[in-house]
Enzyme design. Structure first.
Site, mmCIF file in Angstrom:
data_model
loop_
_atom_site.group_PDB
_atom_site.id
_atom_site.type_symbol
_atom_site.label_atom_id
_atom_site.label_comp_id
_atom_site.label_asym_id
_atom_site.label_seq_id
_atom_site.Cartn_x
_atom_site.Cartn_y
_atom_site.Cartn_z
ATOM 1 C CD GLU A 29 -2.379 -1.643 2.560
ATOM 2 O OE1 GLU A 29 -2.230 -0.880 3.533
ATOM 3 O OE2 GLU A 29 -2.906 -2.771 2.655
ATOM 4 C CD GLU A 60 -3.662 -4.658 5.370
ATOM 5 O OE1 GLU A 60 -4.832 -5.071 5.215
ATOM 6 O OE2 GLU A 60 -3.383 -3.441 5.463
ATOM 7 C CD GLN A 82 0.381 2.279 4.794
ATOM 8 O OE1 GLN A 82 -0.743 2.362 5.266
ATOM 9 N NE2 GLN A 82 0.679 2.708 3.599
ATOM 10 C CG PHE A 83 1.889 1.091 10.535
ATOM 11 C CD1 PHE A 83 2.897 1.737 11.240
ATOM 12 C CD2 PHE A 83 1.170 1.808 9.597
ATOM 13 C CE1 PHE A 83 3.170 3.080 11.011
ATOM 14 C CE2 PHE A 83 1.441 3.146 9.360
ATOM 15 C CZ PHE A 83 2.442 3.789 10.076
ATOM 16 C CG PHE A 86 -2.345 -1.991 9.470
ATOM 17 C CD1 PHE A 86 -3.123 -1.791 10.609
ATOM 18 C CD2 PHE A 86 -1.807 -0.891 8.837
ATOM 19 C CE1 PHE A 86 -3.346 -0.505 11.106
ATOM 20 C CE2 PHE A 86 -2.025 0.398 9.325
ATOM 21 C CZ PHE A 86 -2.798 0.584 10.464
ATOM 22 N N PRO A 89 -4.239 -9.575 9.433
ATOM 23 C CG PRO A 89 -5.464 -7.779 8.573
ATOM 24 C CD PRO A 89 -4.300 -8.109 9.463
ATOM 25 C CG HIS A 129 0.200 2.687 14.182
ATOM 26 N ND1 HIS A 129 -1.147 2.503 14.273
ATOM 27 C CD2 HIS A 129 0.442 3.132 12.926
ATOM 28 C CE1 HIS A 129 -1.711 2.850 13.115
ATOM 29 N NE2 HIS A 129 -0.769 3.228 12.285
#
Lengths: 321, 353
Positions: A29, A60, A82-83, A86, A89, A129
């Site tokens: 992403e 994801e 991205q983090f 995330f 999933p 995060h």
């Protein structure tokens, strides 16, 4: 030699590996036009084009699942999640397929894929995060888990991960992304996976750490009245048992330090390995870790993560015994 | 501000071979007599495989088995449309499709017997191993298709799943990726009306599964899944379209005549009357009628084909049971190379065995 932050070192590694091997693809992403939210892939879309640097939908499981397919088709995908918050999933795809494709196809298909994701706390970020769930991934047979602590290592480890034949989860400590700069050679070099690095030699206490906690361990070592050895594990799975046991045998006192919560953390695995080895210690192994609670939001963050002080008091307690 | 219609969609259903064995000649796909005979043989083989596998499971000689009974047309038909360069990404009820695309009867029997070597695909057979967790294989199909597109190979990927498989997120993510990147992939949904005990109405409020394609900007079509010509024809077209960047979702409307697996008892959740109704639409019987009408099949030939299939299966069972895996095999494929810790564990294992 240029001085680089970790993000820049990662960018250089990606650039070099993509140049070297046309099969290497980047997907995730905002990795293209935006260059990644942390800019790890900055400039790569322009250099390699949209066929090789791919902005994907927010997806994801799809990113990791499709990367498995791309790997089976002969590519070497480097997926960015991205983090790490995330990543769950995609946990299913990592656990259910990436890690076992080689085994379940009896070696016919392999998944030489790298999933990169920023992880860990200390950057005053939003909820989800700041977690460190490396142990959950390291528990999966078939996966490798790599965590660099510094720019130099990040470059060499990422290159090894990309060139390697197995799926690698490459967790990047956000706290170190830009906070540390050091000299990083522009030429290609590899740091083998599974090899720890003794970043400070000492004779009284061994502190084993990875990611952002390596710096914490070093700070503690500098402040301590005792002679502290610091091991940067660098690869969580497989981990360098030999280096750990050698150091434990020498100092007789071991602290495992991690920002992940204590119970079931990778520190438990390391402590168990030391216990199993039968090495005679001068004090029981200590785990310095975060408490078994949900990572608090930024106002309370400092109460949660271990710091040099908590490491110091653990070391002092051990020395008193 | 007006309220205007901005889009309109329709969903089509393809039927070619009626339950009475009559074919709509206008819609008939181009298939030689040899092709039709081979499709028939594969269906008979699948049915014979089921019989043997279920019997072996009852005797404790096989693990849990997933029967195909009733779905042979929608399992074999689409797979028969694959060319050698195309990929097959199966779920778990597609033993017949896997055989149609290059897997041997012996390896399929080996797999169901619990011998991992049954998933070692023959060289050149572009087939993925059986995927048990529902729909998790669909993103792989999208990924392989992506790879084929990047390599500029004119190959497509066909992925199988069931009606229950349209519920988990991976279905959505795979279809979405296929649509966004125009991937050469064909999604074949076996709508057999039940996901274990749950009827399809409890998986989706959508009137058809085919129409879900619309939401992803890809093609969708429903076929009579007990009609091998319709299943084949839709797949043939979909594969061609896929290679031109248009993915398709094919919904094969069929019925699982047997239990979900050998561990299931379908009498607990469905009506015997419903099963009897579907028995009248049997995919094998209607192809037999079609072939008999054209003198392609008679009782003696049918008997001969069944016997031959059974002989192949018997030989496979013999081969599987006479060559158990060596125990150390479990260590060989976790990583390309064993790490120190794994070597240590393998050594300990060797001493124990």
């Amino acid at each position: 030699m240029p001085r680089m932050a970790m993000v820049e070192a990662l960018n250089l590694a990606l650039k070099q590996e993509m140049k070297k091997d046309k099969r290497v693809l980047l997907l995730g992403e905002d990795v293209g036009k935006d260059g990644g939210v942390f800019r790890a892939s900055d400039g790569l879309l322009k250099k390699f084009g949209a066929e090789r640097v791919i902005d994907t939908p927010v997806s994801e499981s799809g990113i990791v699942g499709a990367s498995i397919g791309l790997a089976i088709a002969g590519f070497k995908p480097v997926a960015e999640i991205q983090f790490s918050g995330f990543l769950p999933p995609a946990f299913d795809q990592l656990l259910t397929h990436a890690a076992r494709m080689r085994n379940r196809s009896r070696g016919r298909y392999a998944v030489p894929m790298v999933v990169r994701c920023p992880y860990g706390g200390g950057v005053r970020a939003l909820e989800h995060h700041s977690e460190s769930f490396e142990a959950a991934y390291a528990h999966i047979p078939g996966l490798k888990v790599v965590i660099p602590s510094r720019p130099y290592d990040a470059k060499g480890l990422l290159a090894s991960a990309i060139r390697g034949p197995d799926p690698v989860l490459f967790m990047e400590p956000k706290k170190v992304y830009r906070s540390v700069k050091e000299e990083v050679p522009e030429k290609e070099y590899l740091i083998p996976l599974g090899k720890a690095n003794i970043v400070r030699h000492g004779s009284d206490v061994t502190v084993i750490a990875w990611g952002a906690m390596v710096k914490t361990a070093l700070e503690a070592a500098e402040q301590s009245q005792y002679d502290i050895e610091v091991i940067d594990l660098r690869t969580i799975k497989p981990f360098d048992k030999k280096a750990i046991l050698e150091s434990a045998g020498k100092t007789g006192r071991v602290i495992v330090l991690h920002e992940a919560v204590k119970t079931g953390g990778w520190g438990a695995e390391i402590a168990a390995s030391i216990a199993e080895s039968g090495i005679r210690l001068k004090a029981p192994v200590k785990r310095v870790a975060s408490p078994d609670v949900i990572v608090p939001l930024l106002k309370s963050e400092d109460f949660f993560f271990p710091n040099a002080k908590t490491v110091l008091s653990a070391a002092e307690e051990m020395m008193r015994k | 501000m007006p309220l205007t219609k901005i889009a309109e969609f329709d969903v089509k259903k393809l039927e070619i071979l009626s339950p009475e064995g009559k074919a709509d000649e206008k819609l008939m796909p181009r298939l030689s007599k040899k092709d039709i005979a081979e499709m028939y043989r594969l269906m008979v083989l699948s049915r014979a495989f089921d019989e043997k596998a279920i019997a072996l499971q009852r005797q404790g000689r096989l693990g849990t088995y997933v029967p195909q009974l009733g779905q042979e047309a929608s399992i074999i038909g689409p797979a028969y449309a694959l060319s050698k360069k195309d990929w097959l990404v199966p779920s778990f009820r597609e033993t017949g499709a896997m055989i149609a695309h290059g897997c041997s009867v012996e390896m399929m029997m080996r797999y169901w017997a619990g011998d991992e070597r049954g998933s070692l695909m023959p060289k050149g057979a572009r087939v993925l191993p059986v995927a048990i967790p529902v729909s998790t294989q669909l993103p792989h199909a999208a990924g392989i298709a992506w790879g084929m597109k990047k390599l500029k190979e004119r190959s497509a990927v066909m992925a199988y799943f069931g009606d229950g498989g349209t519920s988990p997120g991976d279905f959505h993510e795979a279809m979405n990726l296929a649509g966004v990147f125009r991937l050469p992939v064909v999604f074949v949904c076996q709508n057999n009306h039940y996901a274990i005990s749950l009827p399809v109405e409890r998986q989706t409020a959508s009137k058809t599964i085919a129409q879900k394609a619309i939401g992803y900007g890809i093609q969708g079509v429903q076929v009579d899944g007990n009609d091998i010509f319709a299943a084949y024809s839709a797949a043939k077209k979909a594969l061609e379209d896929a290679k031109n960047g248009i993915p398709t979702l094919i919904e094969c409307l069929t019925y699982r005549m047997g239990d979900h697996t050998t561990s299931d008892d379908s009498k607990r959740y469905r009506d015997e009357k419903e099963v009897k109704e579907w028995a009248k639409k049997d995919p094998v019987a209607r192809l037999e009628k079609y072939m008999a009408d054209r003198k392609m099949l008679n009782a003696a030939l049918k008997e001969k084909i069944i016997k031959k299939c059974r002989a192949i299966i018997e030989k496979a069972v013999g081969d599987v049971e006479s060559s158990p895996p060596d125990a150390e095999d479990i260590f060989r494929y976790t990583y390309a190379e064993m790490d120190e810790s794994l070597k240590e564990q393998a050594e300990g294992f060797r001493r124990r065995v």
